[in-house]
Enzyme design. Structure first.
Site, short mmCIF file in Angstrom:
data_model
loop_
_atom_site.label_atom_id
_atom_site.label_comp_id
_atom_site.label_asym_id
_atom_site.label_seq_id
_atom_site.Cartn_x
_atom_site.Cartn_y
_atom_site.Cartn_z
N HIS A 49 0.88 -1.16 0.00
CA HIS A 49 0.00 0.00 0.00
C HIS A 49 0.92 1.22 0.00
O HIS A 49 2.07 1.13 0.43
CB HIS A 49 -0.88 0.03 1.26
CG HIS A 49 -1.82 -1.14 1.35
ND1 HIS A 49 -1.69 -2.12 2.30
CD2 HIS A 49 -2.88 -1.47 0.59
CE1 HIS A 49 -2.65 -3.02 2.12
NE2 HIS A 49 -3.39 -2.65 1.08
N ASP A 52 2.36 1.70 3.28
CA ASP A 52 3.38 0.73 3.71
C ASP A 52 4.76 1.26 3.31
O ASP A 52 5.76 1.02 3.99
CB ASP A 52 3.19 -0.63 3.01
CG ASP A 52 1.94 -1.36 3.45
OD1 ASP A 52 1.62 -1.34 4.65
OD2 ASP A 52 1.28 -1.97 2.57
#
Ligand SMILES: [Mn+2]
Length: 344
Positions: A49, A52
């Protein structure tokens, strides 16, 4: 076989065990430690993501985002890993509470598009042009809250804006019928690929199929994959398993329905998925009960089961299969599949 197929996983697949009814029950593991562990058990691709890659992304300037993404790219390079895709986590920001790309508030929609374009930029820095869109909150809890005709047009408009902002990006839609919202837009791969063909560049929009999401729509994951493969649009898979029509369980691949798993591997073999160079991703999660020491086994086990099923597909008696089909003896064919899976 393990050389032919490439495997990927996301950092969220090793988690602390929290669920809607209880707190975390395992310690957090930092991403770098996870990446090393993933590599050691045969995973070469990491799914991200946007946050992340860059935690607290909403508070950071593009210069800070770029610096952090470059630093992470270096860490991946050093470990012989690569980023498979970057996905904008629109659903975890309070602004996206009622959807982002289909929010009723135009300012929120613009935020959603800008954040998505930013995820494309991060992907470019990370060396991947795949943008995965799981449209988590694009839908409604009650039908009257949005106009679906309008909402689907808003999705086409958003896809077009992202496609026009970057000539390299490939948008990969991951359909899911429900959860977190009651009724989600683009619930199946059929919906996703129909929308792909309405965009300004259909050649750059494809799909990703998660086994559990297809099951939650009451569909067969292997048949859904076949549909996308026929269109040359299966650009990713999230293999896992699902025990009936419940919440999205992300169970170890093959752990509920071995024959369904066999058929998913079979269709990937038939479609020469390995030769496409695309990753086999597992979106599996450790059971909450697992002590930390065993909380990565679900990944190893899913990969092992997948590779054993590749062997099963390749060693199935082709002559018998052809004869059964010719004679329309599907009882015999079914028994042969079951015997093969049982090891007889
Ligand atoms: Mn899932």
């Amino acid at each position: 076989m393990s050389n032919e197929y490439k495997f990927s996983v996301g950092p969220w697949n090793v988690h602390e065990g929290a669920d809607p009814f209880g707190p975390p029950c395992r310690d957090s593991i930092d991403n770098i430690t996870k990446f090393k562990a993933f590599k050691a058990i045969g995973f070469d691709g990491i799914q991200f993501h946007d946050d992340d890659v860059v935690p607290e992304i909403e508070t950071k300037s593009f210069t800070e985002i770029s610096t952090q993404a470059k630093a992470l790219k270096k860490i991946l390079d050093d470990q012989g890993l690569e980023a498979e895709f970057v996905a904008p986590r629109l659903w975890e920001d309070p602004k996206g509470i009622d959807g982002a790309l289909t929010a009723n508030d135009p300012a929120i929609r613009q935020w959603g598009i800008e954040r998505t374009k930013r995820a494309v930029d991060i992907g470019q820095i990370m060396g991947c042009n795949m943008l995965v869109l799981w449209l988590a909150r694009e839908g409604t809890y009650i039908r009257e809250a949005k106009n679906p005709i309008n909402s689907y047009q808003l999705l086409v408009d958003a896809l077009n804006e992202v496609l026009q902002s970057n000539s390299e990006v490939r948008i990969v839609i991951e359909p899911k019928p429900n959860e977190p919202v009651d009724l989600a837009y683009l619930p199946t791969i059929g919906h996703a690929l129909a929308m792909a063909h309405q965009t300004c560049d259909p050649t750059r929009v494809g799909g990703l199929i998660e086994s559990a999401h297809a099951l939650l729509a009451g569909l067969d994951p292997a048949e859904e994959m076949g549909f996308a493969l026929q269109m040359n649009k299966l650009w990713g898979v999230h293999l896992n398993d699902q025990n009936g029509l419940k919440y999205d369980q992300d169970k170890t691949f093959g752990s509920v329905n071995l024959r369904s798993a066999f058929n998913q591997v079979r269709v990937l073999e038939l479609g020469q998925y390995a030769q496409s160079g695309r990753y086999v991703g597992f979106d599996v999660k450790a059971m909450r009960t697992q002590p930390a020491a065993h909380a990565m086994r679900h990944l190893e086990n899913s990969r092992d089961i997948f590779l054993q099923l590749v062997q099963k597909v390749r060693t199935f008696d082709q002559a018998l299969e052809a004869r059964c089909i010719k004679e329309r003896d599907y009882e015999m064919l079914e028994l042969a599949v079951m015997q093969h899976l049982l090891g007889n």
